[in-house]
Design an enzyme around this catalytic site. Structure first.
Site, PDB file in Angstrom:
ATOM      1  N   ASP A 199      -7.125  -2.031   4.533  1.00 45.75           N
ATOM      2  CA  ASP A 199      -5.754  -3.202   4.271  1.00 45.75           C
ATOM      3  C   ASP A 199      -6.084  -4.548   4.653  1.00 45.75           C
ATOM      4  O   ASP A 199      -5.928  -5.228   4.418  1.00 45.75           O
ATOM      5  CB  ASP A 199      -4.530  -2.350   3.987  1.00 45.75           C
ATOM      6  CG  ASP A 199      -4.116  -1.080   3.206  1.00 45.75           C
ATOM      7  OD1 ASP A 199      -4.809  -1.260   2.560  1.00 45.75           O
ATOM      8  OD2 ASP A 199      -3.258  -0.799   4.339  1.00 45.75           O
TER       9      ASP A 199
ATOM     10  N   ASP B 179       0.366  -1.087   0.056  1.00 46.24           N
ATOM     11  CA  ASP B 179      -0.220  -0.015   0.442  1.00 46.24           C
ATOM     12  C   ASP B 179       1.130   1.480  -0.170  1.00 46.24           C
ATOM     13  O   ASP B 179       2.260   0.898   0.448  1.00 46.24           O
ATOM     14  CB  ASP B 179      -0.957  -0.171   1.394  1.00 46.24           C
ATOM     15  CG  ASP B 179      -1.351   1.322   1.533  1.00 46.24           C
ATOM     16  OD1 ASP B 179      -2.458   1.388   0.798  1.00 46.24           O
ATOM     17  OD2 ASP B 179      -1.840   2.051   2.656  1.00 46.24           O
TER      18      ASP B 179
ATOM     19  N   ASP C 175      -1.066  -0.743   5.960  1.00 51.12           N
ATOM     20  CA  ASP C 175      -1.410  -0.177   7.363  1.00 51.12           C
ATOM     21  C   ASP C 175      -2.956   0.220   7.547  1.00 51.12           C
ATOM     22  O   ASP C 175      -3.612   0.596   8.986  1.00 51.12           O
ATOM     23  CB  ASP C 175      -0.660   0.924   7.446  1.00 51.12           C
ATOM     24  CG  ASP C 175      -1.212   2.257   6.939  1.00 51.12           C
ATOM     25  OD1 ASP C 175      -1.883   2.091   5.207  1.00 51.12           O
ATOM     26  OD2 ASP C 175      -1.667   4.024   8.149  1.00 51.12           O
TER      27      ASP C 175
END
Length: 624
Positions: free
Chosen positions: A519, A322, A515
């Site tokens: 996610d 990410d 995080d």
């Protein structure tokens, strides 16, 4: 050394002295037998007890049974010194193994010390120490210099430096002041601070961390499961083999060859066979290796939830990231405003109010740039649209703030800036009012993380983000990421990971690093989920298999290095233990190897394997 270990050491010393005395003093008959039996019982009574209990509990075929049968058999055959020696050296090996396990637990035990015993709450002008479990959300706790922060919260008063080494493995203090979020388990180094708690103790970082550490041993690796299955079948097979070795050759010699059966000789060989076959080195050293690897990682702020995940990390060939909060700090700053038919101040004001109920880093940056206290009564009808932005009524005016997809959804024409950054488009009462440019800061170690992964043989690094293509491409280029997929909705990330999983090899693993709360599904779907433990959401940390306590992506190649070293040690121990045992078993069966060879094949190999396993605890700084 524990009380139990000291007691065992004294038993070993006393037995060793008695054995030396018996070797030097000439005794025969019942006196000799009695002295050897006393020596044997001092060193081996607990093994005999465990073997008897194992028989009654249906767990016959274990190392205690093998040792008991072999040593008692040797004594019955008149091999008193060999019988006592086998038990003595076996107990020396057990003591050594116990000490090594205790040493490997040291780093995790140090981690367990982060649990706070109390929280200070101010009542009637005095500080009262209460159990952290009894502190409600919103309570203001007082943390004095030298004390641990008991519960996650926000600093309401005071400034200080925090020691986060127990959580992150880093010794550099962290400076905090009013408005900063702090996590439990840190030690207050300097000034007195007052913290408004944002979680209950059971949901705080320290509580969840301890729970994860305590349960990490429940998730066994393939190697550990193999050893468990191997020992389950191996021990009965060697017991049957030893029995056949004691019976069949003498019968063949007596019936087919007409020779002396030599029962004593073949029974001695079968007892030697039993001692050699004890699978201690495998059963002890393999879990110890994984435990050492997990302990080494935890000492560097890398929490691995089980040895199966440590094993999977060694096989990882694809790493998917990410962007925001993972490769970048998630600390956004407003760098430009471009209003249309409104003032800059008004554009920023409406955007800040529309985003006032969100805790997203972009929302925080807008509120920070506005710089004034927000009056919640001015805002109503707030609706957050995942992957697009938010809509709300501010002073009865309908305000929309979000990305270009939100503007398209509202069928509004909009402008795009030339500069790279995250763009927040704003519409007021159905008319486009301009955009605000926000820039994120790339983490200092992100590029080092990508370089480290490539050095370790990772085939491809991929970045998935909801940001605009221009922003995503610029970050990916700066970091050296192989592939970038941008402008994704939260659900799109799962589909992208599914696609990547379908393309990889059967034995290759894919790790996802994230995080945010959005996610969590991707972390759970990947072969290996890695979460940022500092800024990361609770949902992401729960879903992940590995947690980086200081949000440093460069810890990923370090964790991979630890996992590969641990797997290497495991494979070395398997080859050593099985290889030596097979050779000495054959030598024992044909009468070349005696009880002293057997002692080396069992205790000697176990000590070598345990010594090798403890190497998993050693991690060189920046070894990746």
């Amino acid at each position: 050394m524990t009380k139990k270990q000291r007691a065992m050491l004294w038993r070993i010393i006393i037995s060793a002295i008695l054995m030396v005395a018996l070797a030097l003093i000439s005794t025969t008959g019942w006196i000799q037998i009695a002295l050897y039996l006393i020596c044997y019982l001092i060193i081996g009574y607990d093994i005999l007890r465990k073997a008897i209990l194992g028989i009654f509990n249906g767990k016959i075929f274990d190392e205690n049974f093998l040792m008991a049968i072999a040593t008692v058999g040797a004594i019955l055959l008149g091999e008193y010194s060999e019988g006592v020696a086998v038990m003595l050296f076996y107990q020396i090996g057990e003591l050594f193994q116990s000490y090594a396990v205790g040493k490997s637990r040291k780093s995790i035990s140090a981690l367990m010390d982060i649990r706070p015993d109390y929280a200070n709450v101010e009542k009637d002008g005095t500080l009262v120490q209460i159990d952290p479990d009894e502190v409600a959300i919103g309570t203001v706790i007082v943390v004095q210099p030298g004390e641990k922060i008991a519960i996650d919260g926000t600093v309401k008063e005071g400034t200080s430096s925090l020691n986060t080494s127990a959580l992150t493995g880093e010794s550099l203090p962290r400076e905090v002041g009013v408005g900063d979020d702090v996590i439990s388990g840190c030690i207050n180094l300097s000034g007195l601070i007052k913290i408004s708690t944002t979680k209950e103790f059971g949901e705080s970082t320290v509580s969840k961390l301890l729970d994860l550490v305590e349960n990490s041993s429940m998730k066994k690796s393939q190697s550990e499961n193999f050893i468990t299955r191997f020992a389950r079948y191996y021990t009965p097979v060697v017991c049957i083999g030893a029995l056949l070795l004691a019976i069949i050759p003498p019968i063949i010699r007596m019936t087919a060859l007409g020779m002396e059966p030599m029962w004593i000789d073949w029974i001695t060989r079968s007892l030697t066979f039993l001692v050699i076959s004890c699978p201690c080195a495998l059963v002890i050293s393999i879990p110890l290796s994984f435990f050492g690897g997990i302990g080494a990682a935890s000492s560097r702020g890398i929490l691995i939830k089980g040895s199966n995940y440590l094993e999977a990390l060694a096989e990882t060939k694809y790493v998917v990231f990410d962007k925001t909060g993972t490769l970048t700090k998630g600390v956004f700053e407003v760098t430009n405003t471009h209003p249309i038919n409104v003032s800059k101040d008004l554009l920023l004001e409406y955007a800040a109010y529309a985003e006032s109920y969100s805790n997203h880093p972009i929302s925080k940056s807008l509120k920070k740039a506005y710089g004034k206290e927000l009056n919640s009564s001015r805002v109503s009808d707030v609706e957050e649209i995942g992957g697009y932005g938010v809509t709300a009524k501010v002073d009865s005016k309908k305000v929309a703030a979000g990305n270009s997809k939100l503007m398209k959804k509202l069928k509004l024409s909009y402008n795009e800036p030339d500069k790279v950054g995250t763009v927040v488009h704003v519409a007021i009462d159905g008319k486009y009012a301009g955009y605000i440019l926000i820039s994120d800061v790339i983490k200092q170690n992100s590029r080092m993380a990508i370089m480290g992964l490539k050095k370790l043989g990772v085939k491809k690094t991929v970045m998935l983000t909801g940001d605009a293509k221009k922003v995503a491409d610029a970050v990916a280029k700066e970091l050296g990421i192989d592939e970038v997929r941008s402008e994704l909705l939260p659900a799109d990330k799962v589909n992208q990971v599914e696609e990547l999983l379908a393309k990889k090899g059967v034995k290759e693993k894919l790790a996802f690093v994230g995080d945010g709360i959005n996610d969590a599904p991707v972390l759970a779907r990947a072969d290996l989920g890695i979460a940022m433990g500092g800024l990361g959401s609770d949902a992401a940390i729960e879903a992940a298999d590995i947690v980086l306590m200081d949000d440093d992506p460069s810890k990923i190649p370090l964790a991979m290095k630890i996992s590969r070293k641990t797997l290497g040690i495991v494979h070395q121990n398997i080859v050593l233990a099985i290889g030596v045992k097979v050779i000495v078993l054959v030598l024992g069966a044909i009468g070349i190897a005696n009880m002293w060879f057997a002692i080396f094949a069992d205790v000697g190999v176990m000590i070598l394997a345990v010594l090798n396993a403890t190497r998993a605890l050693i991690v060189k700084k920046n070894s990746y």
